[in-house]
Design a protein around this motif. Structure first.
Motif, short mmCIF file in Angstrom:
data_model
loop_
_atom_site.label_atom_id
_atom_site.label_comp_id
_atom_site.label_asym_id
_atom_site.label_seq_id
_atom_site.Cartn_x
_atom_site.Cartn_y
_atom_site.Cartn_z
N ASP A 30 0.86 -1.18 0.00
CA ASP A 30 0.00 0.00 0.00
C ASP A 30 0.90 1.24 0.00
O ASP A 30 1.89 1.29 0.73
CB ASP A 30 -0.91 -0.01 1.24
CG ASP A 30 -1.98 1.06 1.17
OD1 ASP A 30 -2.19 1.63 0.08
OD2 ASP A 30 -2.61 1.34 2.21
N VAL A 32 0.93 5.58 0.26
CA VAL A 32 0.15 6.74 0.69
C VAL A 32 1.01 7.98 0.53
O VAL A 32 2.15 8.02 1.02
CB VAL A 32 -0.29 6.60 2.16
CG1 VAL A 32 -1.12 7.81 2.59
CG2 VAL A 32 -1.06 5.31 2.39
N ALA A 79 -4.65 -2.04 8.44
CA ALA A 79 -5.42 -0.85 8.11
C ALA A 79 -4.52 0.36 8.06
O ALA A 79 -3.64 0.53 8.92
CB ALA A 79 -6.54 -0.64 9.12
N THR A 80 -4.73 1.23 7.07
CA THR A 80 -3.99 2.48 6.93
C THR A 80 -4.96 3.64 7.02
O THR A 80 -5.95 3.68 6.30
CB THR A 80 -3.26 2.53 5.58
OG1 THR A 80 -2.38 1.40 5.48
CG2 THR A 80 -2.43 3.79 5.45
N ASP A 81 -4.67 4.57 7.92
CA ASP A 81 -5.55 5.71 8.15
C ASP A 81 -4.75 7.00 8.03
O ASP A 81 -3.94 7.32 8.90
CB ASP A 81 -6.20 5.60 9.55
CG ASP A 81 -7.13 6.76 9.85
OD1 ASP A 81 -7.49 7.50 8.91
OD2 ASP A 81 -7.50 6.92 11.03
N ARG A 82 -4.96 7.73 6.93
CA ARG A 82 -4.28 9.01 6.73
C ARG A 82 -5.12 10.09 7.42
O ARG A 82 -6.05 10.64 6.84
CB ARG A 82 -4.10 9.31 5.24
CG ARG A 82 -3.20 10.50 4.93
CD ARG A 82 -2.90 10.51 3.44
NE ARG A 82 -2.02 11.61 3.07
CZ ARG A 82 -2.44 12.77 2.58
NH1 ARG A 82 -3.75 12.97 2.42
NH2 ARG A 82 -1.59 13.73 2.25
N ARG A 83 -4.79 10.37 8.67
CA ARG A 83 -5.60 11.26 9.48
C ARG A 83 -5.49 12.72 9.04
O ARG A 83 -6.40 13.50 9.27
CB ARG A 83 -5.21 11.10 10.95
CG ARG A 83 -5.44 9.69 11.47
CD ARG A 83 -4.94 9.49 12.88
NE ARG A 83 -5.22 8.14 13.35
CZ ARG A 83 -4.82 7.67 14.53
NH1 ARG A 83 -4.13 8.45 15.35
NH2 ARG A 83 -5.12 6.43 14.88
N SER A 84 -4.36 13.08 8.48
CA SER A 84 -4.15 14.43 7.96
C SER A 84 -2.95 14.37 7.02
O SER A 84 -2.28 13.32 6.93
CB SER A 84 -3.90 15.43 9.11
OG SER A 84 -2.59 15.27 9.63
N LEU A 88 -0.18 9.83 9.84
CA LEU A 88 -0.59 8.56 9.25
C LEU A 88 -0.57 7.48 10.32
O LEU A 88 0.39 7.37 11.09
CB LEU A 88 0.35 8.18 8.10
CG LEU A 88 0.11 6.82 7.43
CD1 LEU A 88 -1.19 6.83 6.66
CD2 LEU A 88 1.27 6.48 6.49
N ALA A 89 -1.63 6.67 10.37
CA ALA A 89 -1.70 5.55 11.32
C ALA A 89 -1.76 4.24 10.54
O ALA A 89 -2.57 4.10 9.61
CB ALA A 89 -2.91 5.69 12.23
N VAL A 90 -0.90 3.30 10.90
CA VAL A 90 -0.88 1.98 10.29
C VAL A 90 -1.05 0.95 11.41
O VAL A 90 -0.24 0.89 12.33
CB VAL A 90 0.44 1.72 9.53
CG1 VAL A 90 0.42 0.33 8.90
CG2 VAL A 90 0.68 2.79 8.48
N THR A 91 -2.11 0.14 11.32
CA THR A 91 -2.43 -0.81 12.39
C THR A 91 -2.53 -2.22 11.80
O THR A 91 -3.25 -2.43 10.81
CB THR A 91 -3.76 -0.46 13.07
OG1 THR A 91 -3.68 0.88 13.57
CG2 THR A 91 -4.04 -1.41 14.23
#
Length: 228
Positions: A30, A32, A79-84, A88-91
């Protein structure tokens, strides 16, 4: 009783033989877009985590999953969460298993390796469960905690760094100047000086070692045969 012990040993050897066979494997990648200097939060379960610096304005996450049973690979959640633009959060989560599940293979046994390429000056916040953690040539601040395994951080020179590294049951070694404290025979902590504008390096592990190496900012180019 002897028959029970013998049967248990045979069963264990059978499981070992099954592990020796090449396991089904799935690799996913992935990418980003990510601004340099941002915060990357990595939360991983039992797995090996490798984070390496590069000069692209993006983060690349490659997850390698393997198991004796292909159906078990679906139980791993990444899971990848581009918060801003700068966070970036990768869990990554694995199915929970008890000690007896792991011993007798009653539930899925999955091995995970995660390889992350990130902008060189990223700030890292790592929450790791168990396994190997390697961070290479990231020049931003690093905060990494792990329950067990080993943490290896390869810091690009020249710094300066404010290092605070502690293992509850293990050894801490560092290429950088500082003071090591041994506590209760099993625990060790290393703390460096805090010169102005130091980059914070905070490392904690429960059971295992911590190694802090000083390396060049970029890997050395390989020597080509025949060149002087």
């Amino acid at each position: 009783m002897n028959k029970i012990i013998t049967a248990t040993l045979i069963f264990g050897l059978q499981l070992f033989a099954q592990d020796a066979v090449k396991q089904p494997q799935v690799t996913t990648t992935d990418r980003v877009n990510f601004a340099p200097g941002g915060v990357i939060r990595l939360t991983t379960s039992s797995s090996n985590l490798f984070v390496e610096a590069w000069d692209r304005p993006e983060v690349e996450i490659t997850t390698i999953k393997s198991s004796r049973r292909a159906s078990c690979l679906d139980d791993v959640r990444a899971a990848t969460d581009r918060r801003s633009p700068t966070e970036l959060a990768v869990t990554t989560t694995l199915p929970s298993r008890s000690f007896f599940d792991r011993l007798f293979g009653l539930k899925c046994s999955v091995t995970v390796e995660e390889h992350v390429n990130a902008p060189r000056d990223s700030r890292l916040v790592i929450r790791h469960d168990a396994g190997y953690v390697l961070v290479s040539r990231i020049s931003g601040e690093i905060e990494a905690t792990s329950r067990s395994g080993d943490i290896v951080v390869m810091l690009p020179d020249p710094g300066p760094y404010a290092i605070d590294a502690k293992s509850k049951f293990g050894i801490v070694s560092s290429d950088f100047a500082g003071t090591a404290h041994r506590k209760k025979l099993l625990s060790e902590q290393f703390v460096s000086a805090n010169p102005p504008q130091s980059r914070r390096i905070y490392l904690r592990i429960g059971f295992g070692g911590i190694t802090i190496k000083e390396v060049p900012s970029t890997p050395e180019a390989p020597v080509v045969a025949g060149t002087p």
